[in-house]
Scaffold this active site. Structure first.
Site, short mmCIF file in Angstrom:
data_model
loop_
_atom_site.label_atom_id
_atom_site.label_comp_id
_atom_site.label_asym_id
_atom_site.label_seq_id
_atom_site.Cartn_x
_atom_site.Cartn_y
_atom_site.Cartn_z
N LEU A 1 0.85 -1.19 0.00
CA LEU A 1 0.00 0.00 0.00
C LEU A 1 0.88 1.24 0.00
O LEU A 1 1.44 1.62 1.03
CB LEU A 1 -0.92 0.00 1.22
CG LEU A 1 -1.72 1.30 1.46
CD1 LEU A 1 -2.55 1.68 0.24
CD2 LEU A 1 -2.60 1.16 2.69
N ILE B 1 7.53 -1.80 3.22
CA ILE B 1 6.51 -2.73 2.78
C ILE B 1 5.29 -2.54 3.67
O ILE B 1 5.34 -2.76 4.88
CB ILE B 1 7.03 -4.19 2.77
CG1 ILE B 1 5.96 -5.13 2.22
CG2 ILE B 1 7.57 -4.63 4.12
CD1 ILE B 1 6.51 -6.52 1.85
N GLU B 2 4.19 -2.09 3.08
CA GLU B 2 3.05 -1.59 3.86
C GLU B 2 1.78 -2.39 3.60
O GLU B 2 1.38 -2.58 2.45
CB GLU B 2 2.82 -0.11 3.52
CG GLU B 2 1.71 0.54 4.33
CD GLU B 2 1.66 2.05 4.16
OE1 GLU B 2 0.71 2.66 4.67
OE2 GLU B 2 2.58 2.62 3.53
N VAL B 3 1.16 -2.83 4.69
CA VAL B 3 -0.13 -3.54 4.69
C VAL B 3 -0.09 -4.72 3.72
O VAL B 3 -0.83 -4.79 2.73
CB VAL B 3 -1.30 -2.59 4.39
CG1 VAL B 3 -2.62 -3.29 4.71
CG2 VAL B 3 -1.20 -1.31 5.21
#
Length: 267
Positions: free
Chosen positions: A119, A160-162
């Site tokens: 995300l 590195i997101e969600v």
């Protein structure tokens, strides 16, 4: 913290696989100083805070990056000029949400670059909005490919997101660069949260991955009421004549006052 020093990119890469770092996004010198005192390892900092002349006094050993999204930075040349200025003004690394070509362009000039997968708010329209990314085998494989493309382009780290924890952990084990987790589980190289979420003063939506450790919203509300009450009391004192009082005044020697008044009568 005593015994700490500002880590280099090489230091951080050398620590890969040796446990998780802590990472914050914060918004003031006070928060920077608190992060330093608490032993936080990495920070993402708005440029107006990081460029402040007192920033390194507040956070001398916090590895601090700043950045602009591809929507803000302009062309690769614009990005490079801004990144060089940021490094000269104290940044340890640059966040870049631009293309892999732009990342490579910066890395070729020895700018330490941090990318972004999962995300990414500046690119969320391509992944379906503000939602988790990588929940299917196909989309998880694309994440893996994107991380490897960042690595090939010369980035040393990627936010590195969600992303599902299992996916992030598998990717982390298969790359030589650092993965900094925001809502992607404990299998990465750092855990990343926003200070406003930790301190409980986020307005609006609270992300699922956030954890509130203190209720600053209530404290801010209490302090605001204290401000209102203090200002109202001041206004009432002015209206009643209670302020200014004798201790707030400067008095003149009576003889000098008589002379002043006499001069006024004759001019």
């Amino acid at each position: 913290m005593s015994g700490r020093r500002l880590p280099t990119v090489a230091d951080l890469l050398a620590d890969k696989g040796k446990g998780q770092k802590t990472m914050l996004r914060y918004f003031s010198l006070d928060e920077a100083a608190a992060a330093e005192a608490a032993g936080i390892d990495i920070a993402s900092v708005p440029d107006d805070i990081l460029f402040h002349p007192r920033y390194r006094d507040a956070a001398p050993t916090v590895f601090s990056m700043t950045g602009r999204t591809h929507l803000e930075a302009g062309t690769p040349d614009d990005y490079l000029r801004w990144a060089a200025e940021a490094m000269n003004r104290g940044a340890d690394a640059i966040y870049c949400s631009g293309s892999f070509d732009t990342v490579e362009y910066l890395a070729n000039e020895y700018i330490p670059v941090v990318g972004h997968v999962g995300l990414c708010p500046a690119r969320a329209t391509w992944t379906g909005g503000f939602r988790a990314v990588g929940k299917t085998a196909e989309s998880a494989l694309k994440l893996m490919h994107d991380v490897k493309r960042y690595e090939d382009a010369g980035a040393f780290a990627v936010e590195i997101e969600v992303v599902p924890e299992e996916v992030a952990s598998e990717i982390t084990r298969r790359t030589g660069i650092l993965l900094w987790s925001m809502g992607a589980g404990p299998g990465c190289d750092a855990q990343y949260l926003f200070a406003n979420d930790i301190l409980g003063y986020t307005e609006g939506h609270i992300p699922r991955h956030s954890k509130i450790y203190r209720d600053f919203a209530a404290e801010f509300a209490r302090l605001q009421q204290e401000r209102i009450d203090a200002f109202a009391t001041f206004a009432a004192d002015v209206a009643s004549g209670a302020y200014p009082g004798e201790k707030h005044l400067v008095r003149m020697n009576p003889a000098e006052l008589d002379a002043f008044r006499e001069w006024l009568e004759h001019t």
